[in-house]
Design an enzyme around this catalytic site. Structure first.
Site, PDB file in Angstrom:
ATOM      1  N   ARG A  65       0.804  -1.219   0.000  1.00 45.31           N
ATOM      2  CA  ARG A  65       0.000   0.000   0.000  1.00 45.31           C
ATOM      3  C   ARG A  65       0.840   1.275   0.000  1.00 45.31           C
ATOM      4  O   ARG A  65       0.339   2.348  -0.338  1.00 45.31           O
ATOM      5  CB  ARG A  65      -1.007  -0.033   1.157  1.00 45.31           C
ATOM      6  CG  ARG A  65      -2.121  -1.028   0.893  1.00 45.31           C
ATOM      7  CD  ARG A  65      -3.011  -1.204   2.081  1.00 45.31           C
ATOM      8  NE  ARG A  65      -2.813  -2.496   2.725  1.00 45.31           N
ATOM      9  CZ  ARG A  65      -3.128  -2.755   3.981  1.00 45.31           C
ATOM     10  NH1 ARG A  65      -3.646  -1.812   4.739  1.00 45.31           N
ATOM     11  NH2 ARG A  65      -2.931  -3.958   4.479  1.00 45.31           N
ATOM     12  N   GLU A 102       0.904  -6.930  12.634  1.00 39.38           N
ATOM     13  CA  GLU A 102      -0.232  -7.117  13.535  1.00 39.38           C
ATOM     14  C   GLU A 102      -0.869  -8.501  13.350  1.00 39.38           C
ATOM     15  O   GLU A 102      -1.343  -9.090  14.300  1.00 39.38           O
ATOM     16  CB  GLU A 102      -1.279  -6.007  13.312  1.00 39.38           C
ATOM     17  CG  GLU A 102      -2.292  -5.931  14.451  1.00 39.38           C
ATOM     18  CD  GLU A 102      -3.391  -4.900  14.216  1.00 39.38           C
ATOM     19  OE1 GLU A 102      -3.508  -4.356  13.111  1.00 39.38           O
ATOM     20  OE2 GLU A 102      -4.143  -4.663  15.178  1.00 39.38           O
TER      21      GLU A 102
HETATM   22  O1  LIG Z   1       2.879  -1.994  11.718  1.00 41.64           O
HETATM   23  P1  LIG Z   1       2.661  -3.407  11.290  1.00 41.64           P
HETATM   24  O2  LIG Z   1       2.027  -4.242  12.381  1.00 41.64           O
HETATM   25  O3  LIG Z   1       3.887  -4.041  10.779  1.00 41.64           O
HETATM   26  O4  LIG Z   1       1.578  -3.408  10.133  1.00 41.64           O
HETATM   27  C1  LIG Z   1       1.512  -2.433   9.118  1.00 41.64           C
HETATM   28  C2  LIG Z   1       1.589  -3.019   7.753  1.00 41.64           C
HETATM   29  O5  LIG Z   1       0.506  -3.939   7.533  1.00 41.64           O
HETATM   30  C3  LIG Z   1      -0.099  -3.661   6.279  1.00 41.64           C
HETATM   31  O6  LIG Z   1       0.524  -4.294   5.224  1.00 41.64           O
HETATM   32  P2  LIG Z   1       0.374  -5.846   4.902  1.00 41.64           P
HETATM   33  O7  LIG Z   1       1.587  -6.567   5.375  1.00 41.64           O
HETATM   34  O8  LIG Z   1      -0.958  -6.337   5.364  1.00 41.64           O
HETATM   35  O9  LIG Z   1       0.491  -5.902   3.350  1.00 41.64           O
HETATM   36  P3  LIG Z   1      -0.277  -5.242   2.116  1.00 41.64           P
HETATM   37  O10 LIG Z   1       0.068  -3.762   2.129  1.00 41.64           O
HETATM   38  O11 LIG Z   1       0.321  -5.942   0.967  1.00 41.64           O
HETATM   39  O12 LIG Z   1      -1.736  -5.467   2.285  1.00 41.64           O
HETATM   40  C4  LIG Z   1       0.061  -2.157   6.139  1.00 41.64           C
HETATM   41  O13 LIG Z   1      -0.095  -1.733   4.795  1.00 41.64           O
HETATM   42  C5  LIG Z   1       1.447  -1.943   6.689  1.00 41.64           C
HETATM   43  O14 LIG Z   1       2.433  -2.149   5.686  1.00 41.64           O
HETATM   44  N1  LIG Z   2      -5.591  -2.962  11.522  1.00 45.63           N
HETATM   45  C1  LIG Z   2      -5.030  -2.856  10.315  1.00 45.63           C
HETATM   46  N2  LIG Z   2      -5.702  -2.315   9.277  1.00 45.63           N
HETATM   47  C2  LIG Z   2      -5.129  -2.206   8.050  1.00 45.63           C
HETATM   48  N3  LIG Z   2      -3.890  -2.619   7.787  1.00 45.63           N
HETATM   49  C3  LIG Z   2      -3.187  -3.155   8.799  1.00 45.63           C
HETATM   50  N4  LIG Z   2      -1.917  -3.623   8.861  1.00 45.63           N
HETATM   51  C4  LIG Z   2      -1.708  -4.079  10.110  1.00 45.63           C
HETATM   52  N5  LIG Z   2      -2.768  -3.882  10.890  1.00 45.63           N
HETATM   53  C5  LIG Z   2      -3.711  -3.311  10.086  1.00 45.63           C
END
Ligand SMILES: O=P(O)(O)OC[C@H]1O[C@H](OP(=O)(O)OP(=O)(O)O)[C@H](O)[C@@H]1O
Ligand SMILES: Nc1ncnc2[nH]cnc12
Length: 179
Positions: A65, A102
Site C-alpha cells: 500500500r 499485527e
Molecule cells: O505496523 P505493522 O504491524 O507491521 O503493520 C503495518 C503493515 O501492515 C499492512 O501491510 P500488509 O503486510 O498487510 O500488506 P499489504 O500492504 O500488501 O496489504 C500495512 O499496509 C502496513 O504495511
Molecule cells: N488494523 C489494520 N488495518 C489495516 N492494515 C493493517 N496492517 C496491520 N494492521 C492493520
C-alpha cells in the site's frame, strides 16, 4: 484548509471488524482512492508533510500500500522512487530482513543498488500498527547505509505502540485509538 482535507480523508477511511482475523479492526485506505477529490486532498497532505523535511533525496515505498502514494510523492518532489518488496519479487542482488506485523510475519527485500550510501530517504506506508513493517524497512535502509529522515504514514493505530520501535523521525497524518 489542511484540517478540512484531513477530515475528508478520515471520513473516507473504511473500518472492518474481524478482518483478516478476529480481534483486528482493519482500516481500509482504498475508499479514499475511489474519490478523486479526497485522494487529491490526501496527496496534498502527504506532499506538505514531506516538504517540511529539508533535503529528501529518495522516496521508499512499502509493499504494497506504500506503492499507492510513494510514486506520486516522488514525482512531485522530483526524486527517485524505490520499492521495498515482500520476498522473492525483486531481481538482482537484494538485502533482506524478516519482520512480524499485527496479523502475521514476512520478509522484506530491497535492491542493493537502489539507494546510495548517505542518501536522505523518506519511507512511506499507509499504516503503522505494531511497527514491525516500518522497523524492517528502516533496517533495510541501515544495511544500505541510507539516512532515514522521515517515516511517514497516513494512519497510526496508537494503542499498538508501533512508533516506539522506530528510531528515525516519525509522522502520521491520522491517529486511531481504542483497538
Ligand atoms: O505496523 P505493522 O504491524 O507491521 O503493520 C503495518 C503493515 O501492515 C499492512 O501491510 P500488509 O503486510 O498487510 O500488506 P499489504 O500492504 O500488501 O496489504 C500495512 O499496509 C502496513 O504495511
Ligand atoms: N488494523 C489494520 N488495518 C489495516 N492494515 C493493517 N496492517 C496491520 N494492521 C492493520
Amino acid at each position: 484548509m489542511a484540517d478540512d482535507k484531513l477530515s475528508r480523508v478520515r471520513d473516507a477511511v473504511g473500518a472492518h471488524e474481524g478482518f483478516p482475523k478476529p480481534g483486528i479492526v482493519f482500516r481500509d485506505i482504498f475508499p479514499v482512492l475511489r474519490n478523486p477529490s479526497v485522494f487529491n486532498d490526501l496527496n496534498d497532505l502527504i506532499y506538505e508533510a514531506a516538504k517540511a523535511v529539508p533535503g529528501v533525496e529518495c522516496i521508499v515505498g512499502l509493499d504494497s500500500r506504500g506503492f499507492l502514494f510513494g510514486p506520486i510523492l516522488a514525482l512531485k518532489l522530483n526524486v527517485p522512487f524505490v520499492p521495498v518488496r515482500k520476498k522473492g519479487k525483486l531481481p538482482g542482488a537484494v538485502e533482506r530482513v524478516s519482520y512480524t506485523l499485527e496479523y502475521g510475519s514476512d520478509e522484506f527485500e530491497v535492491q542493493k543498488d537502489s539507494v546510495s550510501k548517505g542518501q536522505k530517504v523518506l519511507i512511506i506506508d499507509d499504516l503503522l500498527a505494531t511497527g514491525g513493517t516500518m522497523k524492517a524497512a528502516c533496517q533495510l535502509m541501515e544495511k544500505l547505509e541510507a539516512d532515514v529522515v522521515l517515516c511517514l504514514v497516513i494512519i497510526e493505530l496508537t494503542d499498538l505502540g508501533g512508533r516506539k520501535k522506530l528510531t528515525a523521525p516519525f509522522k502520521t497524518l491520522l491517529e486511531y485509538e481504542g483497538e
